[in-house]
Design an enzyme around this catalytic site. Structure first.
Site, PDB file in Angstrom:
ATOM      1  N   PHE B 125       0.971  -1.182   0.032  1.00 14.06           N
ATOM      2  CA  PHE B 125       0.056   0.025   0.086  1.00 14.06           C
ATOM      3  C   PHE B 125       0.829   1.271  -0.014  1.00 14.06           C
ATOM      4  O   PHE B 125       1.999   1.368   0.871  1.00 14.06           O
ATOM      5  CB  PHE B 125      -1.007  -0.080   1.392  1.00 14.06           C
ATOM      6  CG  PHE B 125      -1.819   1.284   0.960  1.00 14.06           C
ATOM      7  CD1 PHE B 125      -3.136   1.061   0.537  1.00 14.06           C
ATOM      8  CD2 PHE B 125      -1.857   2.406   1.643  1.00 14.06           C
ATOM      9  CE1 PHE B 125      -4.083   1.895  -0.016  1.00 14.06           C
ATOM     10  CE2 PHE B 125      -2.763   3.284   1.460  1.00 14.06           C
ATOM     11  CZ  PHE B 125      -4.066   3.152   0.622  1.00 14.06           C
ATOM     12  N   ASP B 194       3.212  -4.198   9.014  1.00 12.53           N
ATOM     13  CA  ASP B 194       1.764  -3.449   8.485  1.00 12.53           C
ATOM     14  C   ASP B 194       0.852  -4.521   8.678  1.00 12.53           C
ATOM     15  O   ASP B 194       0.696  -5.409   7.862  1.00 12.53           O
ATOM     16  CB  ASP B 194       1.846  -2.788   7.374  1.00 12.53           C
ATOM     17  CG  ASP B 194       0.576  -1.900   7.034  1.00 12.53           C
ATOM     18  OD1 ASP B 194      -0.413  -2.255   7.373  1.00 12.53           O
ATOM     19  OD2 ASP B 194       0.769  -0.842   6.171  1.00 12.53           O
ATOM     20  N   TYR B 219     -10.389   0.314  10.521  1.00 10.93           N
ATOM     21  CA  TYR B 219     -11.614   0.671   9.921  1.00 10.93           C
ATOM     22  C   TYR B 219     -12.074  -0.389   8.707  1.00 10.93           C
ATOM     23  O   TYR B 219     -12.924  -0.386   8.176  1.00 10.93           O
ATOM     24  CB  TYR B 219     -11.518   2.010   9.466  1.00 10.93           C
ATOM     25  CG  TYR B 219     -10.444   2.272   8.628  1.00 10.93           C
ATOM     26  CD1 TYR B 219     -10.212   1.942   7.218  1.00 10.93           C
ATOM     27  CD2 TYR B 219      -9.476   3.364   9.134  1.00 10.93           C
ATOM     28  CE1 TYR B 219      -9.175   2.302   6.515  1.00 10.93           C
ATOM     29  CE2 TYR B 219      -8.453   3.443   8.184  1.00 10.93           C
ATOM     30  CZ  TYR B 219      -8.143   3.410   6.880  1.00 10.93           C
ATOM     31  OH  TYR B 219      -7.055   3.693   6.183  1.00 10.93           O
ATOM     32  N   LYS B 220     -10.988  -1.343   8.698  1.00 13.08           N
ATOM     33  CA  LYS B 220     -11.379  -2.319   7.582  1.00 13.08           C
ATOM     34  C   LYS B 220     -12.307  -3.608   8.558  1.00 13.08           C
ATOM     35  O   LYS B 220     -13.230  -3.615   8.700  1.00 13.08           O
ATOM     36  CB  LYS B 220     -10.013  -2.894   7.067  1.00 13.08           C
ATOM     37  CG  LYS B 220      -9.372  -1.617   6.411  1.00 13.08           C
ATOM     38  CD  LYS B 220      -7.975  -2.099   5.663  1.00 13.08           C
ATOM     39  CE  LYS B 220      -7.467  -1.037   5.003  1.00 13.08           C
ATOM     40  NZ  LYS B 220      -8.090  -0.541   3.561  1.00 13.08           N
ATOM     41  N   ARG B 368     -10.863  -6.654  -6.621  1.00  9.82           N
ATOM     42  CA  ARG B 368     -10.553  -7.068  -5.259  1.00  9.82           C
ATOM     43  C   ARG B 368     -12.012  -7.412  -4.540  1.00  9.82           C
ATOM     44  O   ARG B 368     -12.853  -6.598  -4.370  1.00  9.82           O
ATOM     45  CB  ARG B 368      -9.898  -5.980  -4.601  1.00  9.82           C
ATOM     46  CG  ARG B 368      -8.708  -6.394  -3.595  1.00  9.82           C
ATOM     47  CD  ARG B 368      -8.100  -5.260  -3.356  1.00  9.82           C
ATOM     48  NE  ARG B 368      -8.938  -3.950  -2.510  1.00  9.82           N
ATOM     49  CZ  ARG B 368      -8.410  -3.194  -1.810  1.00  9.82           C
ATOM     50  NH1 ARG B 368      -7.268  -3.302  -1.205  1.00  9.82           N
ATOM     51  NH2 ARG B 368      -9.231  -2.209  -1.373  1.00  9.82           N
TER      52      ARG B 368
END
Lengths: 409, 409
Positions: B125, B194, B219-220, B368
């Site tokens: 990312f 991460d 938040y995922k 995705r």
């Protein structure tokens, strides 16, 4: 007291800002003189947060394209008029500590003259000095502290950037932003203004003062909610060059291109870092809608009237009990009254809190009372002063339970 | 399809996690395969946020002594079991970008061996690389990028610290955290993990892997809300030394002493910076209460079952339409299915969204789909696969309206 209840009620009837009080949800039986720590709740905040909860539930990821992603710039533009700044000059993001770090990196990174001192202000809110220390340790800059009360002009040798508060959090003393900015620039240094105790407390004049950089928070006088996001101002003509070192994807020129290399946005967006809380921003946006209706000149006049009223009601009792009033003269005042009593100050504040009069205490010896013209009436201030007199004159504060120390913010 | 509706309904009846779906507020008519971008809303979040709004209104500044101030550590301790970490090893604070910067400074500041390379991972990312760039520019470290697919062992010369994702956000490929950590340490480097796409997606084993440092977001898969705060992990025996450079007052050993000098807390608190949003933290805390009831082994089994089911239902249609399935084998998989179609991928995702099947698209060519075992049933996945087949087989995605590009997160 030296001012009658009839008189303050009359002042309330003539108050052009009186109607704003109804737009706040205030608890019964509380006289709140701590809006300089955490502002009261605008009634519209509840519905705004509920709407964002609905949006999260119903729209899920699409919410980011329905106002969440652009909130830092949109709220910045709503905040700008209160700060004397223009469109595209303010972004709501992160907190003061982090925003100072960004600006220290951004400013020093553009200097080529070898100046390597970062100056912070003795007696300022500590986090401004803490982050200057952190920045200097990491980057081999030299951190110096301007002694409280010292002449700034004599401490700018070799200074790359100085961090100054417009209004001091303890004394409420206001610096002349225009004169100070001129002085700093004339000596070849840069200044970052901390507006924590001036944004929403008085009309800030960033552009007119020649200020290029500022930071602040929105949870005090701006009533954005507990831990509401900070903000950062960079004058438009200073946004183009340099890097800010906390380079995250939301500050990228094209965040959704997912490029390998960081290319900063060329505008105020470059000072964003990563993903922000949509819930926190929605509460603040509700408050900023209320602020759009406020006449900042009227706010300043009422602020000075309220602080004067409080002092006038207490003048004799302060003198007779050896409590020092260090509140600055009105032209150099923020929106607070500051008293000093190193022996009984803590207990007096606790005894007031027990009566529902909320001020705060800061070591050493400081009794701090903030005055928020949007939700305090003249009568509120008069009643708070009456409680203060009673607490001091009766010796109520001598009760042992008011001496127990607890962590306070 | 190769799997019958009866069969998936049977699987749902046997699912030990089936009851969790009722604890989420999910919109009607949506099949949500994007919990890897933004998690769905736990029903308890609404009441938790409302309670914090009440607290702000009624308690005002006192709220900070009623759970707000300690939330970063309290929530960190609730999160720790999901990460294989212990009490006092995780703090919820700021965001991934900022937390990486803190750890880069903290780790490199303790090195005395002259290694000056910060390595980030190609194909990771982007913000992880962006902040490594920002850190290196500011501090004269050298930033290098590990090419995607390259052998890490051959790229550790001179490396002080490498930032690696446990699960890659594009491919869903999972690194072996224990073996990789051993390798990095054996070559004299340090690694920051991460966990953005592994926390809440699978059982993370920080302590058992020998990992010393990690960051992540909530938040995922953790369902903390849009822009919910990030977290940071430092193994207990690594917390004592060094500075983290974003030194703000909430990381001070005694924040309310208002000392002039920064003295970092000696525990995980040192990684806090400034004031955080009480509203944002309350939504996350509601979600973590739900997570306390989750068996992470059962979660992993269901995650693999759901991803396999989706792939199995689509295998023939992917082949016949030239769509590549790059989803890794189960032991090396996060909780997502990744498909590649550089020509039609974007339009297929848009056509699916129009039918209420929410996945996302990432350039170049990546479709995705995230699988969240707490609120997706086997039948949900089967129905999503059915829509996918229909969109592809009918050519529905060729409609010009599905080719219009908009900003997406």
């Amino acid at each position: 007291m030296s001012v009658s209840l009839e008189r303050v009620r009359d002042l309330d009837r003539q108050d052009p800002l009186a109607d704003f009080k109804r737009r706040f949800a205030l608890p019964e039986g509380i006289l709140y003189l701590d809006g300089n720590s955490l502002g009261a709740q605008p009634r519209a905040a509840r519905d705004a947060v509920a709407a964002t909860l609905d949006q999260w539930r119903d729209e899920l990821i699409k919410g980011w394209n329905q106002g969440w992603f652009d909130a830092p710039e949109r709220l910045g533009n709503k905040l700008a008029p209160l700060l004397g700044a223009g469109e595209g000059e303010v972004v709501v993001t992160d907190n003061i500590t982090l925003n100072l770090f960004k600006l220290l990196g951004f400013i020093t990174g553009q200097r080529t003259d070898g100046r390597h001192v970062v100056l912070s202000e003795g007696g300022n809110f500590p986090t401004d000095g803490y982050i200057a220390q952190g920045f200097c340790r990491l980057t081999d800059h030299e951190h110096r502290v301007l002694p409280e009360g010292a002449d700034l002009a004599e401490h700018l040798d070799g200074v790359a950037v100085v961090v100054l508060s417009e209004v001091n959090y303890r004394t409420g003393r206001r610096r002349d932003m225009a004169a100070t900015t001129r002085l700093v620039h004339a000596q070849g240094a840069e200044v970052v203004w901390d507006l924590a105790h001036s944004a929403g407390a008085l009309p800030v004049a960033l552009n007119d003062s020649g200020a290029r950089y500022a930071v602040g928070c929105t949870y005090k006088y701006l009533n954005g909610g507990p831990g509401a996001p900070g903000f950062l101002y960079v004058r438009r003509d200073c946004q183009g060059e340099g890097w800010q070192p906390l380079s995250g994807w939301h500050g990228h020129a094209a965040p959704f291109a997912f490029d390998a290399d960081y290319v900063p946005a060329t505008n105020i967006t470059r000072f964003r870092t990563g993903t922000h809380s949509a819930l926190a921003y929605s509460a603040l946006e509700a408050s900023l809608a209320l602020w759009a209706d406020v006449d900042m000149q009227a706010l300043r006049e009422k602020s000075l009237a309220l602080t004067e009223l409080f002092r006038e009601c207490l003048a004799d009792v302060l003198t007779s009990h050896g409590i020092e009033d260090i509140t600055p003269a009105s032209e150099a005042r923020g929106s607070q009254v500051s008293l000093v009593d190193t022996e009984h100050g803590y207990a007096i504040v606790q005894a007031l809190i027990a009566r529902g009069v909320i001020g705060d205490y800061r070591e050493p010896g400081l009794l701090r009372f903030g005055f928020t013209p949007l939700y305090l009436s003249h009568e509120d201030v008069w009643q708070a002063a009456r409680h203060f007199r009673e607490v001091v004159e009766s010796g109520e504060y001598r009760d042992p339970r008011f001496r127990v120390r607890a962590a306070v913010t």
